[in-house]
Design a protein around this motif. Structure first.
Motif, PDB file in Angstrom:
ATOM      1  N   LEU A  40       1.038  -1.273  -0.524  1.00 57.15           N
ATOM      2  CA  LEU A  40      -0.417   0.100   0.173  1.00 57.15           C
ATOM      3  C   LEU A  40       0.486   1.100  -0.041  1.00 57.15           C
ATOM      4  N   GLU A  41       2.145   1.964   1.192  1.00 58.21           N
ATOM      5  CA  GLU A  41       2.986   2.668   0.921  1.00 58.21           C
ATOM      6  C   GLU A  41       3.148   2.810   0.186  1.00 58.21           C
ATOM      7  N   SER A  42       4.006   1.927  -1.010  1.00 55.78           N
ATOM      8  CA  SER A  42       4.752   1.978  -2.346  1.00 55.78           C
ATOM      9  C   SER A  42       3.696   2.242  -3.278  1.00 55.78           C
ATOM     10  N   VAL A  43       2.404   2.271  -3.166  1.00 55.24           N
ATOM     11  CA  VAL A  43       1.361   2.796  -4.828  1.00 55.24           C
ATOM     12  C   VAL A  43       1.132   4.130  -3.690  1.00 55.24           C
ATOM     13  N   LYS A  44       1.022   4.045  -2.841  1.00 54.04           N
ATOM     14  CA  LYS A  44       1.350   5.516  -2.241  1.00 54.04           C
ATOM     15  C   LYS A  44       1.480   6.226  -2.759  1.00 54.04           C
ATOM     16  N   LEU A  45       2.823   6.369  -2.772  1.00 52.97           N
ATOM     17  CA  LEU A  45       4.188   7.092  -3.444  1.00 52.97           C
ATOM     18  C   LEU A  45       4.029   7.162  -5.117  1.00 52.97           C
ATOM     19  N   MET A  46       4.215   5.778  -5.150  1.00 51.40           N
ATOM     20  CA  MET A  46       3.896   5.897  -6.818  1.00 51.40           C
ATOM     21  C   MET A  46       2.588   7.259  -7.655  1.00 51.40           C
ATOM     22  N   LEU A  47       1.657   7.007  -6.572  1.00 51.34           N
ATOM     23  CA  LEU A  47       0.361   8.214  -6.824  1.00 51.34           C
ATOM     24  C   LEU A  47       0.878   8.930  -7.083  1.00 51.34           C
ATOM     25  N   GLN A  48       2.069   9.464  -5.845  1.00 47.69           N
ATOM     26  CA  GLN A  48       1.696  10.631  -5.344  1.00 47.69           C
ATOM     27  C   GLN A  48       2.251  11.557  -6.313  1.00 47.69           C
ATOM     28  N   ALA A  49       4.147  10.384  -6.956  1.00 47.54           N
ATOM     29  CA  ALA A  49       5.202  11.298  -7.887  1.00 47.54           C
ATOM     30  C   ALA A  49       3.199  11.380  -9.382  1.00 47.54           C
ATOM     31  N   THR A  50       2.620  10.476  -9.672  1.00 43.86           N
ATOM     32  CA  THR A  50       2.145  10.565 -10.822  1.00 43.86           C
ATOM     33  C   THR A  50       0.401  11.407 -10.781  1.00 43.86           C
ATOM     34  N   ASP A  51       0.701  12.270  -9.422  1.00 41.83           N
ATOM     35  CA  ASP A  51      -0.313  13.116  -9.215  1.00 41.83           C
ATOM     36  C   ASP A  51       0.412  14.513  -9.042  1.00 41.83           C
ATOM     37  N   GLU A  52       1.639  14.789  -9.187  1.00 42.13           N
ATOM     38  CA  GLU A  52       2.573  15.965  -8.381  1.00 42.13           C
ATOM     39  C   GLU A  52       3.079  16.091  -9.952  1.00 42.13           C
ATOM     40  N   ASP A  57       2.462  19.185 -15.177  1.00 37.30           N
ATOM     41  CA  ASP A  57       2.034  19.485 -16.777  1.00 37.30           C
ATOM     42  C   ASP A  57       0.606  19.609 -17.623  1.00 37.30           C
ATOM     43  N   ARG A  58      -0.619  19.845 -16.298  1.00 41.93           N
ATOM     44  CA  ARG A  58      -1.144  20.213 -16.590  1.00 41.93           C
ATOM     45  C   ARG A  58      -0.764  22.208 -16.263  1.00 41.93           C
ATOM     46  N   LEU A  59       0.349  23.086 -15.647  1.00 44.49           N
ATOM     47  CA  LEU A  59       0.163  24.025 -14.642  1.00 44.49           C
ATOM     48  C   LEU A  59       0.779  25.065 -16.186  1.00 44.49           C
ATOM     49  N   VAL A 106      12.428  21.319 -12.793  1.00 45.12           N
ATOM     50  CA  VAL A 106      11.498  21.107 -11.695  1.00 45.12           C
ATOM     51  C   VAL A 106      11.449  21.711 -10.745  1.00 45.12           C
ATOM     52  N   LEU A 107      12.357  22.311 -10.755  1.00 46.60           N
ATOM     53  CA  LEU A 107      12.571  23.502  -9.172  1.00 46.60           C
ATOM     54  C   LEU A 107      12.157  24.369  -9.075  1.00 46.60           C
ATOM     55  N   GLN A 108      12.049  25.252 -10.465  1.00 42.73           N
ATOM     56  CA  GLN A 108      11.475  26.431 -10.449  1.00 42.73           C
ATOM     57  C   GLN A 108       9.713  25.760 -10.527  1.00 42.73           C
ATOM     58  N   LEU A 109       8.966  25.042 -10.839  1.00 40.01           N
ATOM     59  CA  LEU A 109       7.809  24.085 -10.766  1.00 40.01           C
ATOM     60  C   LEU A 109       7.514  24.274  -9.611  1.00 40.01           C
ATOM     61  N   HIS A 110       8.637  23.185  -8.407  1.00 42.40           N
ATOM     62  CA  HIS A 110       7.849  22.829  -6.745  1.00 42.40           C
ATOM     63  C   HIS A 110       7.488  25.058  -6.504  1.00 42.40           C
ATOM     64  N   ASP A 111       8.704  25.651  -6.842  1.00 41.62           N
ATOM     65  CA  ASP A 111       8.732  27.089  -5.592  1.00 41.62           C
ATOM     66  C   ASP A 111       7.088  28.203  -6.200  1.00 41.62           C
ATOM     67  N   ILE A 115       5.494  20.987  -5.242  1.00 41.30           N
ATOM     68  CA  ILE A 115       5.508  19.417  -6.085  1.00 41.30           C
ATOM     69  C   ILE A 115       6.889  18.739  -5.206  1.00 41.30           C
ATOM     70  N   PRO A 116       6.765  18.133  -3.694  1.00 44.74           N
ATOM     71  CA  PRO A 116       7.849  17.031  -3.192  1.00 44.74           C
ATOM     72  C   PRO A 116       8.589  16.110  -3.081  1.00 44.74           C
ATOM     73  N   MET A 117       7.721  15.685  -4.080  1.00 44.65           N
ATOM     74  CA  MET A 117       8.187  14.086  -4.495  1.00 44.65           C
ATOM     75  C   MET A 117       9.340  14.770  -5.345  1.00 44.65           C
ATOM     76  N   LEU A 118       8.976  14.976  -6.656  1.00 43.18           N
ATOM     77  CA  LEU A 118       9.652  14.851  -7.837  1.00 43.18           C
ATOM     78  C   LEU A 118      11.330  16.492  -7.462  1.00 43.18           C
ATOM     79  N   ALA A 119      10.277  17.231  -6.889  1.00 40.99           N
ATOM     80  CA  ALA A 119      11.572  18.245  -6.286  1.00 40.99           C
ATOM     81  C   ALA A 119      13.332  17.542  -5.253  1.00 40.99           C
ATOM     82  N   ASP A 120      11.991  16.210  -5.030  1.00 41.35           N
ATOM     83  CA  ASP A 120      13.456  15.756  -4.035  1.00 41.35           C
ATOM     84  C   ASP A 120      14.041  15.053  -4.961  1.00 41.35           C
TER      85      ASP A 120
END
Length: 789
Positions: A40-52, A57-59, A106-111, A115-120
């Motif tokens: 479950l935790e791995s799936v949640k992390l993968m979905l978080q990355a997809t969500d970010e 991509d939308r913005l 990506v870091l500019q997007l994060h600012d 999008i913390p996961m992709l920024a990390d």
């Protein structure tokens, strides 16, 4: 996850779609290697990355992965001492540069939008600009080593170019010679085996000395290196060998630098692949119109308007399914080609997608479960022949499922018990379902057997469902109805198609009374469901209409408030501007009074000037909110307002006196300020004393505006010319004695007779220096302003 299940549910087609959205070969490889996870935790992390990635991509649009390539083979060769060629080194430099661009983007997007996961992930990318600059300083965009790569290479190439020029010049002199031209096939200089040659005719071979390097296909032309340039060509050959050795030294040096950074670059490639993979999932979600599902490990799933992702959106019929709360098994019945298998595959495929970190094509609020395994026995339900071999194949799959399933598994069974005797097949299907149900796994099964409808109806934790069928059109609607068992509809279809009624009645007689009761019960349930659905849709339409009306009202109210605030601000600004102008004029008058008092010795008390200024300041209107004004209640009879009445002005919250009435407006005196106000904005406070006693044809009485102090204005409205002249003469004398420099005579506009008589009198009066009509804000043509000597 079993590969056969992934193939049965067509998961590979989703993987192919996902790989098409990858921008690099690294992301494509990651997409092709995707597998569902049971953690479950791995799936949640993968979905978080997809969500970010989906949000980024939308913005902001696509991430610039240009230049990033899979350079792992080159890096591994550099580590074992191999020499990389210019194209490989250029690819490494472009990948280093592309990695830096991705990181900064990506870091500019994060600012801008976290999008913390992709920024990390991007923080892990290294920026080896030293290596990039070293490679690009030696190799150009065409993957050629540049002269500037080293001083030795520049010197060798300079000498090589000079030597080639001398050889060409020598050969061109020869081909221009008349004695040589007749022996040449063409008067040109060409190259064979890296040596400069000229084309000589075959018949002149014996007359032309030199070395033959090649001949034409017909043999008519020989490409000969003349003896005069053999030594020069040999020198060029030596220079080319020196050039190759120097280039080799440069490439070895760059390869050694690359090997120093190989470990970091290999890790960067893994990170870039993960980033591209996440953004590929985000872009796939955009294309499918998918949403982020909520995940659990409780065996609960709830699909809201879920669509099969491999069917075009304009053709697919969404389904709503809930499983794992009140019931853990669903038995779906309905006709062939009604959509049972598609619904079964939709549930299984969307579960696999969510467990792989992908969004699912369903509405917000969809919940899915992380199962330890998904088992499926889905065959070709459209097959015409259902023989023993088909039954055996189904049963073999079910036996395998029974051996491997757990309470945390999802089991999908299509046409359970089909392919054998109906009585035995239905009994076997009930026994299998009962065994699975007791184990506690989640089950969705489709069947044609009516016995399973009764089983699901009587068994706790199991519910009937059906694929809706429109008897009027004799076609399925492909809607999944949970809680309503399916009907055979055979008699209705036969009757609509024109089968004789006596045959249909005979067939109905062959059906047992119990089966008829079940069919009638199902028909009643379906009729009630259709009615309830219509009521729900009507209520939903009404709710949406009320919601739209409320939103429209709120928008209009906000617009009204904005307009009211703007008008109030404008009115306040205009009032303050008028007061400021009046104050400036009054200050000038007071200054003139002081000047006159000093020049002529007249006595003007300073405290009186101060008191006049204070009254002037107090005359400035203070703006109040309309809501705070004491407006009359709606429905009350409007009061008649006349000139001279004391009134309250709603919009300003100030009291004043009505000077004159004109149509639907009134001119109101507010301190020293006169304003035109709508009659609806006025409330009568006190009736003028003269209004009660004034007679229509009574001669106008003279009204003076004098108390113990001399005033600056004389009101003569209503007086005749003779009376007015007497009062003006007395007023001029008093004003002159008081030291006033300017006075105001109010006579009104009327017919102009009074104004003309006063003007003639002022023209001849000894105390009057000059006179004029009032300006804007002073009363206009209704007032004469006189300046005293």
């Amino acid at each position: 996850m079993n590969d056969k299940i992934l193939h049965t549910l067509e998961f590979s087609k989703i993987v192919y779609k996902l790989a098409q959205h990858a921008a690099t070969s690294l992301g494509k490889a990651a997409a092709e290697a995707i597998t569902p996870s049971s953690d479950l935790e791995s799936v949640k992390l993968m979905l978080q990355a997809t969500d970010e990635a989906y949000k980024a991509d939308r913005l902001k649009g696509s991430v610039p992965f240009g230049g990033v390539a899979d350079i792992r083979p080159s890096l591994l060769r550099s580590r074992i001492g191999g020499t990389l060629n210019p194209a490989e080194l250029l690819e490494i430099a472009e990948t280093v540069r592309g990695s830096r661009r991705v990181k900064r983007h990506v870091l500019q997007l994060h600012d801008d939008d976290p999008i913390p996961m992709l920024a990390d992930l991007c923080e892990q990318l290294t920026e080896h600009k030293t290596l990039e600059d070293a490679i690009l300083a030696c190799i150009d965009d065409q993957a050629e080593v540049m002269d500037s790569a080293s001083a030795e290479l520049a010197a060798i190439r300079r000498e090589l170019r000079n030597g080639e020029s001398r050889v060409r010049e020598k050969l061109e002199q020869m081909v221009r010679s008349s004695s040589v031209q007749k022996m040449l096939q063409d008067a040109i200089v060409t190259i064979r085996n890296d040596r400069y040659v000229i084309p000589v005719k075959q018949e002149y071979r014996s007359h032309f000395g030199g070395i033959v390097h090649d001949q034409s296909g017909s043999g008519a032309t020989l490409f000969i290196e003349p003896e005069a340039i053999v030594a020069m060509n040999n020198k060029l050959r030596e220079l080319r060998l020196s050039e190759m050795r120097e280039i080799e030294k440069i490439l070895q040096k760059l390869t050694a630098q690359t090997a120093d950074y190989a470990e970091d670059l290999l890790l960067d490639l893994d990170t870039l692949g993960a980033l591209d993979f996440a953004f590929a999932k985000g872009r796939l979600a955009h294309q499918m119109g998918a949403s982020l599902p909520r995940m659990n490990d409780r065996g609960y799933l709830k699909l809201r308007r879920a669509r099969h992702p491999l069917i075009a959106r304009e053709h697919v019929v969404p389904i709503d399914v809930e499983l794992g709360n009140s019931y853990s098994a669903i038995i779906v019945t309905g006709p062939n080609t009604g959509g049972k298998t598609v619904s079964l595959k939709t549930i299984g495929l969307l579960s696999l997608m969510a467990m792989s970190g992908m969004f699912v094509p369903a509405e917000d609020g969809t919940q899915l479960c992380v199962f330890d395994a998904i088992h499926a026995d889905i065959g070709d339900e459209q097959s015409i022949e259902q023989n023993l071999s088909t039954f055996s194949s189904h049963l073999t799959n079910i036996i395998r499922i029974l051996k491997t399933m757990t309470p945390k598994s999802l089991v999908l069974l299509d046409e359970l018990g089909a392919g054998t005797d109906p009585a035995e097949g239905s009994a076997l299907a009930i026994a299998i379902l009962e065994y699975m149900h007791k184990l506690g796994c989640r089950i969705i099964a489709t069947t044609h057997y009516s016995e399973l409808k009764a089983y699901a109806y009587n068994r706790k934790g199991i519910i009937n469902a059906s694929m809706e069928f429109d008897v009027q059109t004799l076609s399925p609607t492909y809607r999944l109805l949970v809680g309503v068992p399916g009907r055979s509809n055979a008699f209705a279809i036969a009757e609509r198609l024109g089968l004789q009624r006596d045959i249909i009645e005979h067939a109905r007689g062959e059906v047992s009374e119990e089966d008829l009761r079940v069919e009638n019960m199902i028909a009643s349930l379906e009729e009630n469901r259709i009615g309830a659905e219509a009521e729900r849709q009507s209520a939903e339409a009404l709710r949406k209409e009320l919601e739209a009306e409320r939103n429209r009202y709120e928008a209009e109210r906000r617009k009204f408030d904005e307009q009211r605030d703007k008008l109030m601000a404008k009115a306040q600004e205009d009032a303050h501007e008028a007061v400021a102008k009046a104050k400036r004029e009054a200050e000038q008058i007071i200054a003139d009074l002081r000047k006159l008092a000093l020049e002529e010795g007249a006595s003007v008390k300073e405290h009186k000037l101060i008191d006049a200024r204070r009254k002037l300041d107090e005359a400035a209107p203070e703006l109040k909110k309309p809501a705070k004004a004491n407006k009359p209640k709606a429905g009350t009879k409007p009061q008649r307002i006349e000139a001279g009445d004391e009134v309250m002005v709603y919009s300003l919250g100030q009291r004043g006196h009505v000077v004159e009435i004109g149509g639907n407006d009134a001119l109101v005196q507010l301190g020293i300020l006169k304003m035109k106000v709508a009659l609806g904005d006025l409330e009568l406070v006190k009736r003028a004393e003269t209004a009660k006693t004034q007679q229509p044809k009574q001669a106008a009485s003279l009204k003076r505006t004098r108390d113990e102090n001399v005033k600056m204005e004389l009101d003569l409205r209503g007086a005749n010319v003779e009376e007015a002249i007497v009062e003006v003469d007395r007023f001029l004398d008093e004003s002159f004695l008081a030291g006033l420099g300017q006075i105001y005579i109010i006579h009104g506009k009327g017919t102009g007779v009074l104004r003309t008589g006063i003007s003639d009198f002022l023209r001849r009066h000894k105390h009057v220096k000059s006179y004029r009509l009032g300006n804007y804000g002073e009363g206009g043509a209704g007032v004469t302003v006189a300046e005293l000597k």
